[in-house]
Design an enzyme around this catalytic site. Structure first.
Site, PDB file in Angstrom:
ATOM      1  CG  ASN A 543      -2.216   0.714   0.969  1.00 35.50           C
ATOM      2  OD1 ASN A 543      -2.585   0.968  -0.177  1.00 35.50           O
ATOM      3  ND2 ASN A 543      -2.916   1.075   2.026  1.00 35.50           N
ATOM      4  CG  HIS A 544       4.328   0.934   0.636  1.00 37.83           C
ATOM      5  ND1 HIS A 544       5.242  -0.081   0.856  1.00 37.83           N
ATOM      6  CD2 HIS A 544       3.597   1.033   1.778  1.00 37.83           C
ATOM      7  CE1 HIS A 544       5.067  -0.579   2.079  1.00 37.83           C
ATOM      8  NE2 HIS A 544       4.073   0.078   2.651  1.00 37.83           N
ATOM      9  CD  GLN A 545      -1.193   2.191  -3.324  1.00 41.47           C
ATOM     10  OE1 GLN A 545      -0.896   2.720  -2.265  1.00 41.47           O
ATOM     11  NE2 GLN A 545      -2.036   1.172  -3.384  1.00 41.47           N
TER      12      GLN A 545
END
Length: 625
Positions: A543-545
């Site tokens: 979840n590191h966009q």
């Protein structure tokens, strides 16, 4: 150990957001979780009825503000808080979601709220090379739709990335963003609770964001560190001089309580009359004069669909994150002209890089079994240990606060970490039986090691689905379209297997789950070809966009903002969040998001004549508003 107060100085309001029981699905554990929530809401330091930023919530905004911040997430909460430090500036923060739920304050419940009402629940467009076993080959992207954003539902790990990440940003034409330049802004926000252990060269006390280890770790956490040492790695602070090794990470938490950006930065600012917060309000577009290309305000829609315009005197700051920031720019007519015309959005400024350069860390969940019959259940005894003392199983995230970073043979530079290991298991959450790390039929327990690619080469993009601002954007992640990402993941899987064979983990009887991945039956189990197939079938997006509003000089055709975070070609508009990263940092992105917001607020203060912080040669940031 922290003992919570028994009474509050103000009334506890109505519950906000989803409850713990509602996030447990059909579990037989729902009654327990419902009762637990009642007890939790009686704890003043958890519910925090007096400290919430609710005094700043507005049902009706004023006509005009000096600054408007779009998005009250990991970065936007910081920007709004810092700008409101200048008393003569009137600041409006607009958040599409509501206030953070009390259950999210409990570290062990961090996975409960993924897929809940505070999650945008995005799915990518069908992938060609990844997530092949998922429905319609779509990858799931949880993103926080709540005050505090994804910092309300992330794993809380405080990881800054590699020194080289920021030096590379600066080398690409972004002065002021080298590691030496940004370190003071990491330190500005930090209130490190273990400063004696990590030192003052890279860390600081006195900031608004508490950073420290959880009160409790399962014994397996320490066995994992010993396993890393057996394989030749040091146990050390990966936010310090070296970024390779193993550690029990510091987290954005204090006394076993999550500190989201909203809790850390907005609650201390709640009494400022110049800070207003709109919740459950969606920004439909930024209003830009088509001739001068000056920003004049924003258009918003509340939860009932009522539309209004709010004017701005100075600047609008977009802090919607790597998905929503490009979406807002596109809806405002800023982006690739041809893409805007396809969905009947009137182009205001042609900027081809908006939504491009999208990328994310990508992982694979490798399953293992261990023998451990001594793990305590999540029952009233363990719940009371947390409620009374903020300790025990619920005060942490099991083994998920253990991490490791290393360089594979596919790294761009020798000894530059391109792989991170995460671990999963021993999570005190709403299991089917209430047992932490539930027993399987063979009296073993399942844990996970998931290697993640830190320097992904694959790039995707975001476009509008329609001109309707409530329509989710189309996300083309393009995972694993670059073969180097696949090779790095396979190296990580093989390392995880070797780690499981070390003597500290053999004491737990740790062994690989040999269940064959569906769709990979034609390959020899555990061969490189098998794992290459497996990572494409069961892809694990992190979840590191990042990267979708890339920072870069004006001669870079894909750059959206310059080194001062100003949108190229538009006056009075900046972007401040992880979307500006030219390349995602090597690690969890919450700490860098906060740093970007701190530096962005500094740039705004300097540009508009406020007294700003001074950075000296020792990289100390002197706090002067």
């Amino acid at each position: 150990m922290a003992t919570s107060p028994s009474s509050c100085d103000c009334l506890v309001g109505v519950p906000t957001g989803p409850t713990l029981a509602s996030t447990c699905g059909g579990s037989a554990f729902m009654l327990f979780m419902g009762l637990l929530e009642v007890f939790i809401r009686s704890q003043c330091d958890l519910e925090d009825p007096c400290g919430r930023a609710s005094t700043r919530f507005r049902s009706e905004p004023d006509y005009e503000y000096d600054f408007i911040v779009i998005g009250g997430g990991s970065a936007g909460s910081v920007v709004a808080s810092r700008l409101s430090e200048v008393p003569q500036w009137k600041v409006l923060l607009i958040e599409a979601g509501g206030d953070e739920p009390v259950g999210a304050q409990i570290p062990s419940m961090f996975l409960n709220f993924i897929g809940s009402d505070i999650d945008y629940r995005y799915n990518t467009e069908p992938e060609r090379m990844a997530c092949l076993s998922s429905m319609e080959q779509r990858c799931y992207w949880p993103r926080g739709k709540v005050l505090g954003g994804t910092s309300v539902m992330n794993g809380m790990m405080y990881i800054r990335g590699n020194r080289e990440d920021y030096d590379d940003w600066a080398a690409q034409g972004n002065p002021g963003w080298s590691y030496q330049d940004v370190l003071p802004f990491f330190k500005k926000s930090e209130d490190n609770l273990e400063l004696d252990a990590v030192g003052t060269e890279y860390h600081a006390k006195g900031g608004l964001l508490p950073v420290g280890k959880f009160p409790y770790n399962p014994p397996l956490s320490y066995a994992l560190l010993k396993a890393g040492e057996e394989m030749g790695f040091s146990v050390q602070d990966l936010n310090g001089q070296n970024s390779t090794g193993f550690m029990i990470a510091q987290m954005t938490a204090r006394n076993g309580i999550r500190y989201s950006s909203a809790r850390a930065f907005l609650r201390p600012a709640r009494m400022r009359n110049n800070l207003h917060i709109l919740l459950n309000t969606t920004v439909t577009k930024v209003l830009i004069h088509p001739g001068t290309k000056n920003v004049v305000g924003v258009e918003v829609s509340d939860q009932f669909g009522s539309m209004r315009k709010i004017l701005v005197k100075k600047e609008v700051i977009v802090s919607g994150g790597a998905v929503n920031s490009p979406q807002i720019l596109l809806l405002s007519g800023v982006g690739p002209k041809e893409d805007l015309q396809k969905v009947n959005v009137r182009p205001v400024h042609h900027l081809p890089g908006v939504g491009k350069n999208l990328h994310n860390h990508v992982a694979y969940f490798t399953n293992f079994f261990i023998d451990d019959a001594d793990t305590a259940p999540l029952n009233w005894a363990t719940a009371m240990e947390y409620l009374l003392f903020r300790d025990g199983l619920m005060s942490g995230t099991g083994i998920s606060d253990v991490t490791a970073k290393m360089a594979t043979r596919w790294a761009d530079r020798p000894n530059l970490p391109d792989l991170q290991l995460y671990f999963g298991g021993y999570l005190a959450s709403c299991a089917r039986t209430g047992q932490v790390g539930e027993l399987l039929s063979n009296n073993s327990r399942a844990i996970q090691i998931f290697p993640a690619v830190l320097n992904p080469k694959s790039r995707g993009y975001i476009t509008l689905r329609s001109a309707d601002p409530l329509d989710p954007p189309r996300i083309f992640a393009n995972y694993l379209t670059d073969e180097r990402d696949v090779k790095t993941l396979v190296e990580g899987i093989k390392f995880a297997i070797r780690l499981s064979q070390t003597s500290p983990l053999k004491q737990y009887g740790m062994r690989l789950d040999k269940t064959v991945v569906k769709g990979c039956e034609s390959h020899a189990f555990a061969s490189d070809a098998y794992w290459e197939c497996a990572v494409r079938q069961n892809t694990g997006p992190e979840n590191h966009q990042a990267g979708s509003c890339k920072m870069g000089p004006s001669h870079d055709p894909m750059a959206v903002v310059n080194h001062e975070l100003r949108v190229h070609g538009v006056r009075g508009l900046r972007v401040m969040d992880t979307s500006i990263m030219p390349k995602v940092t090597a690690g969890n992105t919450h700490a860098p998001a906060v740093m970007i917001a701190e530096k962005g607020a500094y740039l705004l203060k300097r540009a508009w004549g406020a007294k700003v912080u001074r950075v000296d040669a020792t990289w100390t940031l002197h706090r002067v508003i």
